[in-house]
Design an enzyme around this catalytic site. Structure first.
Site, mmCIF file in Angstrom:
data_model
loop_
_atom_site.group_PDB
_atom_site.id
_atom_site.type_symbol
_atom_site.label_atom_id
_atom_site.label_comp_id
_atom_site.label_asym_id
_atom_site.label_seq_id
_atom_site.Cartn_x
_atom_site.Cartn_y
_atom_site.Cartn_z
ATOM 1 N N HIS A 156 3.645 68.271 21.304
ATOM 2 C CA HIS A 156 3.081 67.207 22.136
ATOM 3 C C HIS A 156 4.138 66.761 23.137
ATOM 4 O O HIS A 156 5.335 66.774 22.828
ATOM 5 C CB HIS A 156 2.713 65.992 21.283
ATOM 6 C CG HIS A 156 1.578 66.248 20.335
ATOM 7 N ND1 HIS A 156 0.268 66.315 20.748
ATOM 8 C CD2 HIS A 156 1.562 66.438 19.000
ATOM 9 C CE1 HIS A 156 -0.506 66.550 19.696
ATOM 10 N NE2 HIS A 156 0.251 66.629 18.617
ATOM 11 N N ARG A 209 20.704 77.831 10.671
ATOM 12 C CA ARG A 209 21.881 78.584 11.133
ATOM 13 C C ARG A 209 22.060 79.779 10.207
ATOM 14 O O ARG A 209 21.577 79.774 9.070
ATOM 15 C CB ARG A 209 23.132 77.713 11.055
ATOM 16 C CG ARG A 209 22.998 76.377 11.712
ATOM 17 C CD ARG A 209 24.150 76.142 12.689
ATOM 18 N NE ARG A 209 24.049 74.798 13.276
ATOM 19 C CZ ARG A 209 23.482 74.549 14.451
ATOM 20 N NH1 ARG A 209 22.947 75.525 15.164
ATOM 21 N NH2 ARG A 209 23.431 73.318 14.926
#
Ligand SMILES: CC(C)(COP(=O)(O)OP(=O)(O)OC[C@H]1O[C@@H](n2cnc3c(N)ncnc32)[C@H](O)[C@@H]1OP(=O)(O)O)[C@@H](O)C(=O)NCCC(=O)NCCS
Length: 180
Positions: free
Chosen positions: A109, A175
């Site tokens: 959004h 990561r």
């Protein structure tokens, strides 16, 4: 939401799921799957398995019209997953394991100040998952995620952007924590 609207939404989801099942007789779609959208925008390869309850939404909105879902051969989608194209394409390759309580969402959004978020346009490029990818329980694949072949997404990771083929990623944001 009034109860009757909720009931209508549930019923429409069930009808749409049955249309999805008929359009993909070589895939296995659990009776508890809730599907919203046009089955013609979905391509499920043979031997795809989707367990329920999983929610699959292939509808447009927020000014976007590109919703489409593709899942490759022999990919398994576990229970309580949440796959939402939201106006953009989601492609998941072959031989993947999408565990449980995984969210895959194609767009965001808008969040500019001064306008309610609910009134703002959506943006995002969908999600691409390569072949032979394992997505651990509770992971979230954000709009724009591109996960290379053979990667592993650890439980509860939040993935944005690229994951190299064969990498094991974890954490928020995800990561590299290892390699296969
Ligand atoms: C990613 C995963 C496969 C790694 O398993 P593993 O090879 O046994 O890894 P280890 O437990 O030895 O951990 C290796 C490192 O990754 C880190 N790590 C492992 N899982 C992690 C996670 N979910 N989030 C963040 N870091 C994680 C560990 O802390 C460790 O870091 P360190 O070397 O700095 O100590 C596993 O932790 C995982 O998340 N599995 C998902 C299980 C699941 O969701 N199953 C659903 C049913 S299919």
């Amino acid at each position: 939401m009034p109860l009757k609207d909720f009931a209508r939404g549930l019923r429409d989801g069930v009808i749409a799921r049955e249309r999805l099942r008929r359009a993909h007789p070589h895939a296995w779609i659990a009776g508890e799957v809730l599907f919203r959208g046009d089955p013609r925008r979905v391509r499920l390869a043979p031997d795809v398995a989707i367990k329920g309850p999983t929610v699959i939404v292939v509808t447009d909105g927020g000014g976007l019209t590109g919703s489409a879902l593709e899942i490759g051969r022999r990919t398994y989608v576990g229970e309580f997953n949440n796959i939402r194209c939201a106006g953009a394409p989601i492609r998941i390759g072959a031989n993947c394991l999408i565990s449980q309580q995984v969210t895959v969402v194609g767009t965001n959004h808008g969040t500019a100040p001064g306008t309610p978020i609910v009134d703002q346009p959506w943006s995002g490029e969908g999600v691409v998952v390569g072949d032979d990818v394992w997505v651990g329980a509770g992971a979230v694949l954000l709009p724009g995620a591109r996960i290379g072949d053979g990667a592993v997404v650890a439980a509860n990771a939040v993935v944005r952007g690229e994951v190299e083929p064969g990498a094991i990623v974890g954490g928020i944001p995800a990561r590299v924590i290892g390699r296969r």
